[in-house]
Design a protein around this motif. Sequence first.
Motif, PDB file in Angstrom:
ATOM      1  N   VAL A 148      -7.114  -0.894   6.033  1.00  0.00           N
ATOM      2  CA  VAL A 148      -7.079  -2.230   6.630  1.00  0.00           C
ATOM      3  C   VAL A 148      -5.672  -2.786   6.805  1.00  0.00           C
ATOM      4  O   VAL A 148      -5.505  -3.878   7.334  1.00  0.00           O
ATOM      5  CB  VAL A 148      -7.934  -3.220   5.801  1.00  0.00           C
ATOM      6  CG1 VAL A 148      -9.364  -2.750   5.704  1.00  0.00           C
ATOM      7  CG2 VAL A 148      -7.338  -3.430   4.410  1.00  0.00           C
ATOM      8  N   GLY A 149      -4.649  -2.068   6.332  1.00  0.00           N
ATOM      9  CA  GLY A 149      -3.284  -2.548   6.482  1.00  0.00           C
ATOM     10  C   GLY A 149      -2.793  -3.303   5.253  1.00  0.00           C
ATOM     11  O   GLY A 149      -3.587  -3.790   4.441  1.00  0.00           O
ATOM     12  N   PRO A 150      -1.467  -3.414   5.098  1.00  0.00           N
ATOM     13  CA  PRO A 150      -0.899  -4.042   3.901  1.00  0.00           C
ATOM     14  C   PRO A 150      -1.205  -5.531   3.754  1.00  0.00           C
ATOM     15  O   PRO A 150      -1.407  -6.012   2.650  1.00  0.00           O
ATOM     16  CB  PRO A 150       0.611  -3.802   4.056  1.00  0.00           C
ATOM     17  CG  PRO A 150       0.813  -3.517   5.506  1.00  0.00           C
ATOM     18  CD  PRO A 150      -0.432  -2.861   5.989  1.00  0.00           C
ATOM     19  N   ALA A 151      -1.244  -6.271   4.862  1.00  0.00           N
ATOM     20  CA  ALA A 151      -1.467  -7.720   4.761  1.00  0.00           C
ATOM     21  C   ALA A 151      -2.863  -8.020   4.206  1.00  0.00           C
ATOM     22  O   ALA A 151      -3.020  -8.840   3.292  1.00  0.00           O
ATOM     23  CB  ALA A 151      -1.281  -8.378   6.125  1.00  0.00           C
ATOM     24  N   ARG A 152      -3.876  -7.356   4.737  1.00  0.00           N
ATOM     25  CA  ARG A 152      -5.237  -7.619   4.286  1.00  0.00           C
ATOM     26  C   ARG A 152      -5.471  -7.053   2.884  1.00  0.00           C
ATOM     27  O   ARG A 152      -6.214  -7.635   2.093  1.00  0.00           O
ATOM     28  CB  ARG A 152      -6.245  -7.054   5.278  1.00  0.00           C
ATOM     29  CG  ARG A 152      -6.268  -7.826   6.599  1.00  0.00           C
ATOM     30  CD  ARG A 152      -7.304  -7.277   7.550  1.00  0.00           C
ATOM     31  NE  ARG A 152      -7.362  -8.069   8.773  1.00  0.00           N
ATOM     32  CZ  ARG A 152      -6.606  -7.862   9.837  1.00  0.00           C
ATOM     33  NH1 ARG A 152      -5.725  -6.874   9.816  1.00  0.00           N
ATOM     34  NH2 ARG A 152      -6.705  -8.612  10.907  1.00  0.00           N
ATOM     35  N   PHE A 157       2.739  -2.040   0.418  1.00  0.00           N
ATOM     36  CA  PHE A 157       2.366  -3.040  -0.586  1.00  0.00           C
ATOM     37  C   PHE A 157       2.018  -2.372  -1.915  1.00  0.00           C
ATOM     38  O   PHE A 157       2.449  -2.832  -2.982  1.00  0.00           O
ATOM     39  CB  PHE A 157       1.173  -3.861  -0.089  1.00  0.00           C
ATOM     40  CG  PHE A 157       0.679  -4.858  -1.102  1.00  0.00           C
ATOM     41  CD1 PHE A 157       1.417  -5.988  -1.415  1.00  0.00           C
ATOM     42  CD2 PHE A 157      -0.528  -4.659  -1.760  1.00  0.00           C
ATOM     43  CE1 PHE A 157       0.973  -6.896  -2.364  1.00  0.00           C
ATOM     44  CE2 PHE A 157      -0.992  -5.569  -2.701  1.00  0.00           C
ATOM     45  CZ  PHE A 157      -0.238  -6.686  -3.006  1.00  0.00           C
ATOM     46  N   THR A 158       1.260  -1.291  -1.885  1.00  0.00           N
ATOM     47  CA  THR A 158       0.872  -0.607  -3.116  1.00  0.00           C
ATOM     48  C   THR A 158       2.083  -0.128  -3.893  1.00  0.00           C
ATOM     49  O   THR A 158       2.213  -0.390  -5.096  1.00  0.00           O
ATOM     50  CB  THR A 158      -0.039   0.595  -2.794  1.00  0.00           C
ATOM     51  OG1 THR A 158      -1.206   0.136  -2.117  1.00  0.00           O
ATOM     52  CG2 THR A 158      -0.442   1.326  -4.059  1.00  0.00           C
ATOM     53  N   LEU A 159       2.984   0.566  -3.225  1.00  0.00           N
ATOM     54  CA  LEU A 159       4.150   1.116  -3.916  1.00  0.00           C
ATOM     55  C   LEU A 159       5.112   0.015  -4.359  1.00  0.00           C
ATOM     56  O   LEU A 159       5.715   0.103  -5.435  1.00  0.00           O
ATOM     57  CB  LEU A 159       4.858   2.118  -3.008  1.00  0.00           C
ATOM     58  CG  LEU A 159       4.048   3.375  -2.668  1.00  0.00           C
ATOM     59  CD1 LEU A 159       4.858   4.304  -1.766  1.00  0.00           C
ATOM     60  CD2 LEU A 159       3.621   4.110  -3.934  1.00  0.00           C
ATOM     61  N   GLY A 160       5.247  -1.024  -3.540  1.00  0.00           N
ATOM     62  CA  GLY A 160       6.104  -2.135  -3.938  1.00  0.00           C
ATOM     63  C   GLY A 160       5.581  -2.860  -5.162  1.00  0.00           C
ATOM     64  O   GLY A 160       6.337  -3.192  -6.084  1.00  0.00           O
ATOM     65  N   TYR A 161       4.268  -3.093  -5.188  1.00  0.00           N
ATOM     66  CA  TYR A 161       3.680  -3.785  -6.335  1.00  0.00           C
ATOM     67  C   TYR A 161       3.765  -2.924  -7.589  1.00  0.00           C
ATOM     68  O   TYR A 161       4.042  -3.421  -8.692  1.00  0.00           O
ATOM     69  CB  TYR A 161       2.231  -4.137  -6.035  1.00  0.00           C
ATOM     70  CG  TYR A 161       1.721  -5.352  -6.773  1.00  0.00           C
ATOM     71  CD1 TYR A 161       1.635  -6.572  -6.129  1.00  0.00           C
ATOM     72  CD2 TYR A 161       1.344  -5.290  -8.104  1.00  0.00           C
ATOM     73  CE1 TYR A 161       1.183  -7.702  -6.796  1.00  0.00           C
ATOM     74  CE2 TYR A 161       0.891  -6.409  -8.778  1.00  0.00           C
ATOM     75  CZ  TYR A 161       0.811  -7.604  -8.125  1.00  0.00           C
ATOM     76  OH  TYR A 161       0.367  -8.716  -8.802  1.00  0.00           O
ATOM     77  N   LEU A 162       3.539  -1.606  -7.430  1.00  0.00           N
ATOM     78  CA  LEU A 162       3.667  -0.708  -8.573  1.00  0.00           C
ATOM     79  C   LEU A 162       5.089  -0.712  -9.124  1.00  0.00           C
ATOM     80  O   LEU A 162       5.293  -0.633 -10.336  1.00  0.00           O
ATOM     81  CB  LEU A 162       3.278   0.708  -8.162  1.00  0.00           C
ATOM     82  CG  LEU A 162       1.806   1.081  -8.297  1.00  0.00           C
ATOM     83  CD1 LEU A 162       1.567   2.471  -7.726  1.00  0.00           C
ATOM     84  CD2 LEU A 162       1.353   1.016  -9.751  1.00  0.00           C
TER      85      LEU A 162
END
Length: 259
Positions: A120-124, A45-50
């Motif tokens: 905590v994982g990408p969803a949370r 999620f972090t890299l995708g959003y970046l």
Amino acid sequence: MAGLRQDAGGRVPAGVPYGMLRLGLRTGAVRWLLDRVPTPRRNPFTLGYLAVVGATTTFARFADPELVRRLQEASSSDGHNLLQHPLRALVLSGFWVAGEVWMPYLWGFAFTLAPLERRVGPARAAAVFAIGHVTATLLSQGVVIAAVETGRMAPEVMDYLDIGVSYGVLACLGAVAGLLSWRGRLLALGGAGLMIAEQIASDRDVVTAVGHPAAVLTGVALWRWLRRAERRPPRRRPAAVPAGGAATARGGAQVRTAR
């Protein structure tokens, strides 16, 4: 071969990942650092959003300024857009950065969203980011709308451009502080408080003065939920025992099956 276990015949067991290179590098401070570098597997999620934010920032820098202005105004979560197109404003406003520089947000994501996602994982982690962005936006713009309705602010402030990812980043900072030791928690929240105080003193903007503290407090409010969901190290499954129990090595020595 320091650090490598050998069998009775003096050979390195098969299946040691990367051999000496991996065992030689992943020790001490280097191992600690490598374990925290964002990777697609640990931080999707972090890299995708970046990547998305980097794309919109590049577009805003090189595209036609008039087109960029129209798109950002349509994405803005200002008072008028929230009243007329709330869903569009809340979603699209988080895919732009306030300005033409992307690099500071890279470090912001690296020290807030990335460690939170690992724990905590990408969803949370995505949920914390979204809840912080939406909550802080609604509170800050709600203050602006109320001030305009009561005559304390001019109506044109409801059209001021309001875009950026700072609310989500600050919410993740407040959230990840709850997963740290008390010293780390004090450092994270103290640093956030000083940064917000400096912004309020220098900008004197109502939206910033309300939105940034609200974002951090939103992350703090999610501590209990995140602590229950914090990832635990996976248990290692015992290796399958071959027929006959233990394998006999050269010279009659027996090698016990790794657990």
